[in-house]
Enzyme design. Structure first.
Site, mmCIF file in Angstrom:
data_model
loop_
_atom_site.group_PDB
_atom_site.id
_atom_site.type_symbol
_atom_site.label_atom_id
_atom_site.label_comp_id
_atom_site.label_asym_id
_atom_site.label_seq_id
_atom_site.Cartn_x
_atom_site.Cartn_y
_atom_site.Cartn_z
ATOM 1 N N SER A 21 -9.780 5.814 -5.261
ATOM 2 C CA SER A 21 -10.666 6.944 -5.543
ATOM 3 C C SER A 21 -10.128 7.880 -6.611
ATOM 4 C CB SER A 21 -10.916 7.726 -4.251
ATOM 5 O OG SER A 21 -9.689 8.192 -3.695
ATOM 6 N N LYS A 70 -2.151 -1.715 -3.746
ATOM 7 C CA LYS A 70 -2.981 -0.516 -3.764
ATOM 8 C C LYS A 70 -2.078 0.723 -3.811
ATOM 9 C CE LYS A 70 -6.413 1.860 -0.831
ATOM 10 N NZ LYS A 70 -7.129 1.821 0.466
ATOM 11 N N GLU A 124 7.630 -7.200 1.688
ATOM 12 C CA GLU A 124 6.369 -7.156 2.431
ATOM 13 C C GLU A 124 5.532 -8.407 2.141
ATOM 14 O OE1 GLU A 124 5.295 -5.102 4.670
ATOM 15 O OE2 GLU A 124 6.229 -3.146 4.404
ATOM 16 N N TYR A 148 -15.138 1.055 -7.503
ATOM 17 C CA TYR A 148 -16.406 1.738 -7.248
ATOM 18 C C TYR A 148 -17.388 1.552 -8.398
ATOM 19 C CZ TYR A 148 -13.591 3.797 -3.587
ATOM 20 O OH TYR A 148 -12.775 3.955 -2.486
ATOM 21 N N ARG A 184 1.346 9.976 5.389
ATOM 22 C CA ARG A 184 1.525 8.668 6.005
ATOM 23 C C ARG A 184 2.789 7.987 5.492
ATOM 24 N NH1 ARG A 184 -4.601 8.122 4.749
ATOM 25 N NH2 ARG A 184 -5.552 8.758 6.728
ATOM 26 N N LYS A 216 0.864 -1.178 0.000
ATOM 27 C CA LYS A 216 0.000 0.000 0.000
ATOM 28 C C LYS A 216 0.898 1.225 0.000
ATOM 29 C CE LYS A 216 -3.774 2.329 2.425
ATOM 30 N NZ LYS A 216 -4.667 2.304 3.613
ATOM 31 N N ARG A 223 -10.326 10.836 1.001
ATOM 32 C CA ARG A 223 -10.297 11.624 2.243
ATOM 33 C C ARG A 223 -11.654 12.288 2.483
ATOM 34 N NH1 ARG A 223 -4.508 12.290 2.386
ATOM 35 N NH2 ARG A 223 -3.862 10.120 2.068
#
Length: 342
Positions: free
Chosen positions: A277, A251, A236, A316, A220, A199, A209
């Site tokens: 998004s 992602k 990972e 979506y 982040r 990610k 957001r």
């Protein structure tokens, strides 16, 4: 002047729609699409999102209605995100059985659990007053190990609420093993863990957001992956597999197709990707401006994930695309029967 004898002609396999369908290397199926959904406490009606045309924050009632529509279209699963009215430093609503996310999970599990896969986002960012994915230490940084305690508590709350798949999206070191141990100790040995293996700290999360009313200031980058690093994703992956992840995630999607392809080649468990998004918004707004063909761009983006090796896709557009695939499949069947069946 004609081609010399023996010249290979790849165009032969592209000459008709039916032939192109027959030799297609990958194809979309409704069951491989997963619909992310947002449910917000305190709403009296769905609230459309300005940055994501066609997407809304739901009430419990409208969430169930939209979920039923997705299931009827054959969508493979539903991934829930909850937005509480009250946020605090530790995200206390995240593991509250009466919190909005856990109530929504219980509702969908009760009403639709036999017909689809109910999934929960397991992260604190929607629930914290500072917007980070974990609890903060005295210096204001994210405390990895203290956050794991919160994640374990969330995992138990979500499993009790009826979630079948837990999406560990916080990118804390050791999160898969910590939650697996907590789940197994409490008897939830069949609850599936999806590790967000790769990610990235991406600019493409912008509209999200708004979707979760994020309180984040800053970024982040201390826990999400650096967009410059690809090999790190394989490190990972090895850790998540060793800790017991049942599914792994890459992602965002389109900006990281190279990472997705490498993870898919190395993984021994299913690999999913999240069309985030910003990817959604770019296509919607470009299509609204007349710059691209919306439907063709949607399909091309989803096919890219399949071609890179994704086994399922969070998007979506899941319901819309699944409905169209159903219609197209019914049309092909009808035409086939009309030509002459037995």
């Amino acid at each position: 002047m004609s081609l010399v004898p023996g010249t290979v002609r790849p165009r032969r396999l592209r000459s008709t729609p039916a032939l192109r369908r027959l030799v297609s290397e990958v194809r979309l199926h409704p069951s491989e699409l997963i619909l992310p959904m947002f449910v917000k406490e305190g709403l009296s009606e769905p609230l459309p999102l300005g940055g994501m045309p066609g997407v809304a924050q739901h009430t419990l009632d409208s969430l169930l209605e939209a979920a039923r529509e997705a299931v009827a279209a054959g969508v493979g699963g539903l991934m829930l995100f909850g937005i509480p009215e009250h946020k605090d430093e530790i995200g206390s609503q995240a593991d509250d059985p009466e919190g909005i996310l856990n109530r929504a999970l219980s509702l969908l599990a009760r009403e639709l659990g036999d017909d689809t896969v109910i999934m929960a986002d397991l992260c604190l960012d929607e629930f914290t007053s500072h917007g980070h994915c974990g609890v903060l230490d005295q210096a204001g940084g994210v405390d990895n190990d203290a956050t794991l305690d919160r994640y374990a508590s969330m995992a138990l709350a979500q499993a009790r609420a009826g979630a079948e798949v837990l999406g560990l999206s916080g990118m804390m070191d050791g999160q898969v093993a910590y939650c697996r141990e907590a789940l197994d100790a409490a008897g939830f040995t069949d609850t599936v863990i999806m590790g967000y293996t790769a990610k990235y700290a991406s600019a493409f999360y912008g509209p999200f957001r708004e979707a979760v009313d994020s309180e984040l200031k800053g970024d982040r980058k201390t826990y999400q992956q650096d967009p410059a690093n690809g090999r790190e994703a394989l490190r990972e992956l090895g850790l998540d597999l060793a800790e017991g992840a049942d599914i792994v995630m890459v992602k965002p999607g389109l900006p990281y197709l190279d990472v997705l392809a490498e993870v898919a080649q190395e993984s021994i468990v299913p690999v999913w990707t999240y069309q985030v998004s910003g990817e959604y918004a770019m296509i919607e707004f470009a299509a609204a401006a007349g710059a691209i063909d919306r439907e063709k761009a949607i399909d091309e983006s989803l096919i890219a994930f399949k071609r890179a090796g994704s086994d399922a896709i969070l998007t979506y557009w899941a319901t819309e695309v699944a409905q169209r695939l159903q219609t197209e499949a019914a049309g092909h069947l009808s035409n086939s029967n009309a030509v002459g069946g037995r």
